[in-house]
Design an enzyme around this catalytic site. Structure first.
Site, short mmCIF file in Angstrom:
data_model
loop_
_atom_site.label_atom_id
_atom_site.label_comp_id
_atom_site.label_asym_id
_atom_site.label_seq_id
_atom_site.Cartn_x
_atom_site.Cartn_y
_atom_site.Cartn_z
N THR A 16 2.85 16.54 -1.13
CA THR A 16 3.13 16.56 -3.01
C THR A 16 2.32 18.17 -3.16
O THR A 16 2.61 19.14 -4.12
CB THR A 16 2.17 16.26 -3.67
OG1 THR A 16 2.96 14.83 -3.36
CG2 THR A 16 1.51 16.39 -5.23
N SER A 61 4.14 12.70 3.27
CA SER A 61 3.42 12.11 4.83
C SER A 61 3.17 11.02 4.77
O SER A 61 2.69 10.24 5.67
CB SER A 61 1.73 12.48 4.08
OG SER A 61 1.50 11.64 2.90
N THR A 94 -0.95 13.96 0.42
CA THR A 94 -2.68 12.66 0.30
C THR A 94 -2.55 11.25 0.44
O THR A 94 -3.44 10.41 0.87
CB THR A 94 -2.49 12.62 -1.49
OG1 THR A 94 -1.73 12.10 -1.88
CG2 THR A 94 -3.13 14.01 -1.61
N ASP A 95 -0.59 11.14 1.40
CA ASP A 95 -1.36 9.36 1.61
C ASP A 95 -1.78 8.57 2.75
O ASP A 95 -2.16 7.95 2.56
CB ASP A 95 0.36 8.87 0.84
CG ASP A 95 1.19 9.02 -0.36
OD1 ASP A 95 0.05 8.82 -1.25
OD2 ASP A 95 2.27 9.22 -0.66
C1 SIN Z 1 2.80 12.45 0.41
O1 SIN Z 1 2.11 12.35 0.82
O2 SIN Z 1 3.28 13.84 0.99
C2 SIN Z 1 3.23 12.61 -0.85
C3 SIN Z 1 2.24 12.50 -2.18
C4 SIN Z 1 1.05 13.45 -2.02
O3 SIN Z 1 1.27 14.09 -1.22
O4 SIN Z 1 0.42 12.96 -3.46
#
Ligand code: SIN
Length: 328
Positions: A16, A61, A94-95
């Site tokens: 993100t 991710s 973040t995932d």
């Molecule tokens: C991801 O993990 O690529 C999408 C969600 C995020 O980065 O918060």
């Protein structure tokens, strides 16, 4: 010395933080991994003069896998070996950030500072959090000394081990056993080093070179204990022709489980699979008990333990070593 280690490297993987919304007023409808690492640092106000950027991937991710991890590991190793590099920042979704963090911690915990960061809002929506997170990450990676592998997020520094995404919406998305406020930390790194130490955790010794040789990755599954869990899923898989090489059980409370699940996992173990016991609780450490049938793992959440057990299965030793708290 300051002159010599003048560079900070940013390795982009997507997420993100590199996300772009076709209509910025609809902030949730964005595509992760649209921007490059160099796009992210463009125009960023930072105290680092010499930033090098490189693209490892541009993925959401949720799609993180071993091929991307191996590319990241190879590029990270390359940059960490350069004399003029002070530290490296990895931008990440973040995932699965906590899983990548523990992989990097396993491989690079004793080298230079590696800071992993991301964002909860896409880059072009109102008040994105990525620029601030990246600024803090650059500042920490560019500071003398080594903090090991850490995550900088929403004004805090977290150790890689035990790092957990706990919120799927809020900017303050991560927790760990002992977060340190980053604004204070980057202003006063000496004090950060006194206060922040990597927690005791299960580690295995495996090298980046060994990983690069792996042809077939061990299959490690995660099973949760819950009310009504009778172990049938594990038993079915154990009886099938291709059963997992390892299991991580996220037990209740102190890593507890029903007799049915315990017996099914014991059968898996008797047939050669490795079983590690963790807790589904967000905080606290699983305590080993006399009569334990499975290896207890401390300092890692179940998802991180799954990564480390996979590494242990390609490493010379299977039993994790528990590290003390090193000075940083
Ligand atoms: C991801 O993990 O690529 C999408 C969600 C995020 O980065 O918060």
């Amino acid at each position: 010395m300051g002159e010599k280690r003048s560079k900070v490297v940013v390795l982009g993987t997507g997420g993100t933080i590199a996300g772009w919304a076709p209509d910025p007023s609809k902030g949730r409808e964005y595509q992760a991994g649209e921007l490059s690492a160099s796009d992210l640092v463009q125009g960023l106000e930072t105290d680092q003069d010499h930033i090098v950027t490189e693209e490892v991937a541009r993925i959401d991710s949720k799609n993180m896998d071993w091929p991307v991890w191996l590319r990241l590991v190879a590029r990270l190793q390359h940059w960490l070996e350069q004399d003029d590099v002070q530290g490296v920042v990895v931008t990440h979704g973040t995932d699965t950030l906590e899983e990548t963090a523990i992989l990097l911690h396993t491989l690079f915990r004793d080298t230079k500072t590696v800071v992993i960061t991301g964002a909860m809002r896409a880059a072009n929506v109102a008040e994105p959090d990525g620029p601030r997170n990246l600024r803090h990450a650059l500042s920490l990676a560019g500071s003398p000394g080594s903090a090991g592998v850490v995550c900088v997020f929403a004004g805090e520094v977290h150790a890689a081990a035990g790092l957990t995404k706990i919120d799927c919406q809020a900017l303050h998305a991560f927790t760990s056993q002992d977060p340190v406020p980053v604004v204070w930390a980057v202003d006063n790194l000496g004090a950060l080093r006194k206060r922040f130490s990597q927690p005791s955790t299960a580690v295995v010794n495996v090298s980046a070179e060994a990983l690069a040789q792996v042809k077939t990755w061990p299959w490690v599954e995660l099973v949760h204990h819950h009310a009504g869990q009778d172990g049938r899923l594990v038993q079915t898989m154990v009886n099938s022709t291709t059963a997992p090489d390892g299991w991580v059980v996220a037990g209740t409370g102190n890593g507890t489980m029903s007799q049915g699940l315990e017996d099914a996992l014991a059968t898996a173990q008797a047939r050669g699979a490795h079983v590690w016991r963790t807790t589904r609780c967000a905080r606290g450490q699983v305590q080993a008990l006399s009569g334990d049938r499975f290896q207890t793992v401390i300092g890692l959440n179940p998802f991180q333990a799954r990564v480390v057990l996979t590494l242990a299965l390609v490493a010379p030793q299977i039993k994790p070593t528990v590290l003390g708290k090193p000075e940083i």
